[in-house]
Design a protein around this motif. Structure first.
Motif, mmCIF file in Angstrom:
data_model
loop_
_atom_site.group_PDB
_atom_site.id
_atom_site.type_symbol
_atom_site.label_atom_id
_atom_site.label_comp_id
_atom_site.label_asym_id
_atom_site.label_seq_id
_atom_site.Cartn_x
_atom_site.Cartn_y
_atom_site.Cartn_z
ATOM 1 N N VAL A 1 48.555 -0.304 103.306
ATOM 2 C CA VAL A 1 49.688 -0.881 103.368
ATOM 3 C C VAL A 1 50.243 -1.427 102.265
ATOM 4 N N ARG A 2 49.547 -1.878 101.195
ATOM 5 C CA ARG A 2 49.838 -2.129 99.624
ATOM 6 C C ARG A 2 50.476 -1.076 98.924
ATOM 7 N N GLU A 3 49.880 0.285 99.118
ATOM 8 C CA GLU A 3 50.470 1.430 98.535
ATOM 9 C C GLU A 3 51.647 1.784 99.381
ATOM 10 N N MET A 4 51.814 1.560 100.419
ATOM 11 C CA MET A 4 53.075 2.095 101.250
ATOM 12 C C MET A 4 54.122 1.358 100.614
ATOM 13 N N ALA A 5 53.883 -0.115 100.481
ATOM 14 C CA ALA A 5 54.769 -0.876 99.874
ATOM 15 C C ALA A 5 55.424 -0.665 98.545
ATOM 16 N N LYS A 6 54.075 -0.387 97.697
ATOM 17 C CA LYS A 6 54.380 -0.073 96.307
ATOM 18 C C LYS A 6 55.147 1.036 96.198
ATOM 19 N N ARG A 7 55.046 2.295 96.912
ATOM 20 C CA ARG A 7 55.749 3.497 96.680
ATOM 21 C C ARG A 7 57.146 3.271 97.350
ATOM 22 N N TYR A 8 57.569 2.554 98.303
ATOM 23 C CA TYR A 8 58.769 2.194 98.876
ATOM 24 C C TYR A 8 59.507 1.197 97.547
ATOM 25 N N LYS A 9 58.935 0.621 97.176
ATOM 26 C CA LYS A 9 59.512 -0.300 95.908
ATOM 27 C C LYS A 9 60.061 0.697 94.869
ATOM 28 N N ALA A 10 58.970 1.394 94.514
ATOM 29 C CA ALA A 10 59.235 2.693 93.295
ATOM 30 C C ALA A 10 60.700 3.329 93.803
ATOM 31 N N ILE A 11 60.591 3.742 94.876
ATOM 32 C CA ILE A 11 61.654 4.574 95.507
ATOM 33 C C ILE A 11 63.069 3.779 95.534
ATOM 34 N N GLN A 12 62.861 2.508 95.961
ATOM 35 C CA GLN A 12 64.122 1.713 95.963
ATOM 36 C C GLN A 12 64.653 1.366 94.527
ATOM 37 N N GLN A 13 63.645 1.254 93.517
ATOM 38 C CA GLN A 13 64.124 0.961 92.314
ATOM 39 C C GLN A 13 64.749 2.449 91.519
ATOM 40 N N GLN A 14 64.163 3.406 91.827
ATOM 41 C CA GLN A 14 64.870 4.640 91.284
ATOM 42 C C GLN A 14 66.360 4.857 92.193
ATOM 43 N N ALA A 15 66.350 4.450 93.461
ATOM 44 C CA ALA A 15 67.642 4.550 93.995
ATOM 45 C C ALA A 15 68.625 3.751 93.278
ATOM 46 N N GLY A 16 68.308 2.342 93.125
ATOM 47 C CA GLY A 16 68.967 1.315 92.235
ATOM 48 C C GLY A 16 69.594 2.001 91.118
ATOM 49 N N ASP A 17 68.599 2.533 90.077
ATOM 50 C CA ASP A 17 68.995 3.051 88.773
ATOM 51 C C ASP A 17 70.022 4.135 89.105
ATOM 52 N N ALA A 18 69.635 5.054 89.856
ATOM 53 C CA ALA A 18 70.607 6.292 90.221
ATOM 54 C C ALA A 18 71.919 5.727 90.570
ATOM 55 N N CYS A 19 72.310 4.756 91.201
ATOM 56 C CA CYS A 19 73.334 4.061 91.723
ATOM 57 C C CYS A 19 73.915 3.075 90.775
ATOM 58 N N LEU A 20 73.671 2.903 89.501
ATOM 59 C CA LEU A 20 73.952 1.949 88.614
ATOM 60 C C LEU A 20 74.032 0.489 89.053
ATOM 61 N N MET A 21 72.954 0.018 89.778
ATOM 62 C CA MET A 21 72.733 -1.281 89.978
ATOM 63 C C MET A 21 71.737 -1.887 89.268
ATOM 64 N N LYS A 22 72.069 -3.104 88.820
ATOM 65 C CA LYS A 22 71.156 -3.959 87.811
ATOM 66 C C LYS A 22 70.380 -4.863 88.358
#
Length: 116
Positions: free
Chosen positions: A95-116
């Motif tokens: 579960v920790r790994e799943m949350a960590k992976r999702y957080k990374a995907i969310q961060q990449q999405a935010g970066d790609a969409c110019l979110m600070k």
């Protein structure tokens, strides 16, 4: 008339066979809206984040199937839950790994969409 059906059929087959298209389209509209509304709230409710948050959820949908998104986002959201009830989201390594992976995907999405 026949050529219209042939073109439509070919487009449908292409959409099914292209990686990411089927996964991106298995997110229900309500789930996308919930994500966008929560994301906008997290960014002060600013209107400019309507587009940025919409972009981010589309990027997340490209990376995860909807069921995987549900599990991972729930795991991340509830990791800070105190007490015994929160231990289901904090303690198991999977579960920790799943949350960590999702957080990374969310961060990449935010970066790609110019979110600070």
């Amino acid at each position: 008339m026949r050529s219209t059906f042939t073109v439509a059929g070919a487009a449908l087959c292409a959409a099914i066979l292209v990686p990411g298209v089927a996964a991106a389209n298995d997110f229900p509209t309500t789930a996308r809206m919930e994500y966008v509304l929560e994301c906008m709230k997290d960014h002060g409710g600013k209107y400019e984040f309507l587009y940025k948050c919409s972009c981010a959820v589309d990027r997340i949908a490209d990376k995860l199937k909807y069921d995987d998104y549900l599990e991972a986002s729930t795991a991340l959201r509830h990791q800070s839950m105190a007490g015994e009830r929160g231990s289901e989201f904090r303690d198991p390594p999977k579960v920790r790994e799943m949350a960590k992976r999702y957080k990374a995907i969310q961060q990449q999405a935010g970066d790609a969409c110019l979110m600070k």
